[in-house]
Motif scaffolding. Structure first.
Motif, mmCIF file in Angstrom:
data_model
loop_
_atom_site.group_PDB
_atom_site.id
_atom_site.type_symbol
_atom_site.label_atom_id
_atom_site.label_comp_id
_atom_site.label_asym_id
_atom_site.label_seq_id
_atom_site.Cartn_x
_atom_site.Cartn_y
_atom_site.Cartn_z
ATOM 1 N N LYS B 70 -25.369 -5.919 -23.968
ATOM 2 C CA LYS B 70 -26.798 -5.697 -24.621
ATOM 3 C C LYS B 70 -27.480 -5.116 -23.360
ATOM 4 O O LYS B 70 -27.598 -5.684 -22.529
ATOM 5 N N THR B 71 -27.866 -3.773 -23.674
ATOM 6 C CA THR B 71 -28.485 -3.164 -22.579
ATOM 7 C C THR B 71 -30.210 -3.151 -22.800
ATOM 8 O O THR B 71 -30.453 -2.712 -23.708
ATOM 9 N N ILE B 72 -30.649 -3.765 -21.762
ATOM 10 C CA ILE B 72 -32.184 -3.816 -22.017
ATOM 11 C C ILE B 72 -32.768 -2.987 -20.977
ATOM 12 O O ILE B 72 -32.619 -3.225 -19.795
ATOM 13 N N ALA B 73 -33.676 -2.195 -21.442
ATOM 14 C CA ALA B 73 -34.288 -1.126 -20.468
ATOM 15 C C ALA B 73 -35.631 -1.454 -20.447
ATOM 16 O O ALA B 73 -36.541 -1.435 -21.464
ATOM 17 N N GLY C 162 -35.593 -6.104 -27.075
ATOM 18 C CA GLY C 162 -34.788 -5.454 -25.847
ATOM 19 C C GLY C 162 -34.685 -3.907 -26.310
ATOM 20 O O GLY C 162 -34.079 -3.241 -25.441
ATOM 21 N N ASN C 163 -34.841 -3.576 -27.355
ATOM 22 C CA ASN C 163 -34.588 -2.290 -27.957
ATOM 23 C C ASN C 163 -32.956 -2.027 -27.499
ATOM 24 O O ASN C 163 -32.487 -0.946 -27.151
ATOM 25 N N ILE C 164 -32.158 -2.810 -28.068
ATOM 26 C CA ILE C 164 -30.561 -2.701 -27.617
ATOM 27 C C ILE C 164 -30.068 -2.048 -28.787
ATOM 28 O O ILE C 164 -29.977 -2.224 -29.909
ATOM 29 N N ARG C 180 -39.844 8.966 -25.106
ATOM 30 C CA ARG C 180 -39.802 8.934 -23.633
ATOM 31 C C ARG C 180 -38.755 10.016 -23.284
ATOM 32 O O ARG C 180 -38.667 10.545 -22.215
#
Lengths: 238, 292, 215
Positions: B70-73, C162-164, C180
């Motif tokens: 899970k990548t959270i930016a 988290g916009n995953i 963006r």
């Protein structure tokens, strides 16, 4: 149906004081009296919507508790028709079917058609109730109030501001209902002619009390109390 | 007519049933989610993520280890905060000093250098401050300040890695950044509080200068065509990325094992090659520089 | 790109519809009760509810984050960065809106309808259902407004979701990301999809508004 020693105050002002009255099966009782003497209040107490500060209301010999849920069975055998009925946002048909649905009754279709036929509204069954004229609306409200066969019918100025045609349809319907079902009816009105036309007995409500009650004929022809005499002759009563 | 009414009659119950099903679905979902063994939470910065690099390389990690990432930016500060709270297992950001601090405080296990890209100073085509040809970045910033009457400078102003770098550069050039920031009312220094892309777009509209990472500038080149690179290449402008597995001592729920595996994976030769070969519009974005 | 778009759209619908339904399941009964009964301090409660309409989404997101963080009181549930957390955040935002609007539309019709239903023999539960049905235009508008706020909201879901990608990315957070990244066209497509979804949901709800539900 019987009410004994009813007292009711609004904001400390006495509206009804030790009022007693009764009505029996097959009787159409008219309650007459000047405006603002508490006729509507009395009907609402009889229907269990308002509770009296003192006194009891008996329905078929049993007292009302004035707690909504406990009185439900009794309330379900009474109907109140008000001066300005509220139409549910639905068709005429659904408005009339409503009390039957509340009671989970069967053969709804037949009962609704019968009730609508008696007030000549069958062909308007699918109209939205909100689009009816005031006369049609009152007729629908009558069908709605009688479709479940109540034993007591409470009528609050039910033909006020209506045209002669609608008045006669509604009066006929009331007479038919009382006669054919053997129901008791209490009709509050300040229209003396209407009381004379259809009621069996008449009572004069004045100053929070019933001054006189007798057969309609006697009240209008041979009143005992002088205030009754004055009122039926169209004079001010004070 | 009767049939139709019966259907309507049931609508109320139907709504209730739907609600119950959704709740049951949520419960099931939650149950699956609560098994965190095979999920790695990676906290990184928006500029890293927006470059598209992670979308390119992370699937390889997922396949190799049979896990989900899970990548959270988020902003650098927020990413580090996630680590402090034990909500992320591994962190990939570009603020070396803060990263060292994070490890020293015991939140991170260790820090590997992963790659760098370059910061560049961009501005309007005609370069009104004459930044071009400066000897070093200090001189470039001095020229900006000298011409403050006729130019605009757009700062991220959001405590991001880039913003932190910009502050450092002002200080290194001999200025008090707080003082410059307090000149915001004179309108030449604009603290935007926005992401890199928005900052570049604003600079483009206002004919202003901005400090940006090269990757974001390249990916937005088309849109911010009024901006050119006027200064680059100084060692000071290297933007170093580090990876830190979060320490399980701080929070027992952290999947430290996977975090460490991720850190080892991203500095492996194979992945370092992938980073070097990541090209957008014919230009290389990151230079891998892990030292193992 | 196409499968991305589909996933993001479906998740958006799932999250916002669930949040709106779950919030409605609590807010509509609560609003009905508050609209039907005159109790002490009703005006204060009303004003407070209206104030919450303006609750900033990011603050709601921050509160839910602190609640669900590993360090927070509900950290052990591991709900952070899941759709469940997003649903929770949207519920918090939508709940006061639906409660308040339901309350005001119910109290507008309450007096007349309550009396009519009772004289025709309704018990307490039936009376409440009748009042609710008569107030449905307002109540369903309340749900529509709530759904509109839920699906268009971005700050809170970005914070707790988290916009995953493939997991918690919804239309609004995808729009932020694509903007963006400079993909303006794609961001506009996402915006158009969002409006279409809202239109379809509103259309479905509108039917209930016209027809009503039988007691």
């Amino acid at each position: 149906m019987r009410a004994e020693d009813i007292c009711k105050r609004f904001d400390g002002k006495k509206v009804l004081e030790e009022l007693s009255i009764s009505v029996s099966c097959g009787e159409l009782l008219a309650i007459i009296g000047p405006s603002g003497v508490g006729k509507t209040t009395l009907l609402r107490i009889l229907n269990g919507l308002l509770y009296p500060e003192d006194g009891d209301v008996y329905f078929k010999g049993e007292p009302l508790t004035f707690e909504d849920e406990k009185d439900l069975d009794k309330r379900r055998k009474m109907a109140l028709l008000s001066q300005k009925p509220y139409p549910f946002k639905d068709t005429v048909w659904e408005n009339v079917a409503y009390p039957l649905r509340l009671r989970s009754e069967e053969e709804i279709d037949d009962k609704v058609s019968d009730a609508l036929e008696h007030v000549s509204l069958l062909e308007m069954a699918d109209r939205r109730a909100g689009t009816l004229s005031s006369g049609e609306l009152q007729r629908m409200a009558f069908a709605r109030a009688t479709v479940f066969g109540p034993d007591v019918l409470l009528l609050d100025e039910f033909t006020a501001h209506l045209d002669p045609y609608n008045i006669s349809v509604l009066e006929d319907a009331v007479e038919w209902y009382v006669d054919s079902k053997g129901a008791a009816a209490v009709m509050v009105t300040h229209n003396l002619f209407q009381a004379k036309r259809i009621s069996h007995s008449t009572a004069l409500l004045f100053d929070g009390r019933i001054i006189e009650k007798d057969s309609t004929e006697k009240i209008f022809e041979y009143p005992e109390d002088e205030r009754t005499e004055a009122f039926v002759n169209g004079e001010m009563v004070f | 007519m009767v049939g139709i009414r019966k259907v309507q009659h049931r609508k109320f119950i139907t709504v209730l049933v739907v609600l119950a099903l959704i709740t049951a679905g949520l419960a099931a979902w939650w149950y699956i989610e609560s098994k965190r063994d095979d999920i790695l939470v990676l906290a990184t910065t928006t500029s890293t993520y927006d470059s598209g690099l992670l979308d390119e390389i992370v699937p390889d990690f997922e396949e190799t280890y049979g896990v989900r990432v899970k990548t959270i930016a988020m902003g650098t500060g927020q990413a580090l905060e996630l680590g402090r709270n034990g909500d992320a297992d591994v962190i990939l950001v570009h603020a070396p000093e803060r990263e060292e601090e994070f490890v020293e405080e015991g939140y991170g296990k260790y820090r590997y250098e992963v790659m760098y890209n370059e910061f560049v100073l961009v501005g309007p085509e005609d370069d009104p401050a004459g930044v071009r040809g400066s000897q070093d970045v200090s001189e470039a910033f001095n020229r900006l300040y000298e011409n403050r009457g006729s130019i605009t400078f757009c700062s991220r102003g959001d405590d991001s890695g880039t913003h932190i770098k910009e502050i450092e550069l002002w200080e290194d050039a001999g200025f008090d950044h707080d003082e410059i920031d307090s000149q915001a009312h004179s309108h030449w220094y604009k603290s935007l509080g926005q992401g890199m892309g928005d900052t570049l777009r604003t600079a483009n509209e206002l004919d202003g200068y901005a400090l940006t990472d090269e990757a974001t500038y390249i990916s937005l080149k088309e849109e911010v065509s009024g901006l050119d690179i006027h200064f680059s290449g100084d060692q000071e402008l290297f933007n170093q990325y580090g990876v830190i597995p979060v320490c399980e001592n701080m929070n027992p729920n952290v999947n430290n094992e996977l975090g460490e595996e991720f850190a080892s994976w991203i500095v492996s030769e194979e992945v370092q090659d992938m980073i070097d070969n990541y090209i957008i519009d014919g230009e290389k974005i990151f230079t891998a520089n892990a030292q193992i | 790109m196409a499968s991305d778009l589909l996933h993001v759209t479906v998740l958006s619908i799932f999250v916002s519809v669930s949040a709106t339904l779950l919030a409605s399941a609590m807010a509509v009964p609560l609003g009905t009760v508050m609209g039907l009964h005159k109790f002490r301090g009703r005006e204060v409660v009303k004003t407070f509810t209206y104030t919450l309409y303006g609750f900033p989404p990011v603050v709601a997101g921050l509160l839910i984050y602190l609640l669900l963080s590993q360090r927070g009181p509900l950290g052990s549930l591991n709900l952070l960065f899941t759709p469940a957390a997003m649903i929770l955040a949207q519920m918090v935002l939508v709940f006061p809106i639906i409660t308040g609007l339901t309350m005001s539309s119910v109290s507008q019709v309450a007096g007349e309808v309550k009396e009519t239903a009772m004289t025709l023999g309704a018990d307490r539960w039936q009376t409440a259902k009748t009042v609710l049905n008569e107030a449905r235009i307002g109540v369903i508008s309340a749900i529509m407004v709530g759904f509109g706020r839920a699906i268009a909201e971005v700050g809170a879901v970005l914070m707790v979701g988290g916009n995953i990608r493939w997991h918690t990315r919804v239309l609004t957070t995808a729009i932020v990301l694509e903007t963006r990244r400079g993909n303006f066209e794609y961001a506009l497509v996402l915006g158009a999809v969002l409006l279409t979804v809202a239109l379809i949901v509103f259309f479905v709800l509108k039917r209930y508004q016209d027809k009503g539900v039988k007691i």
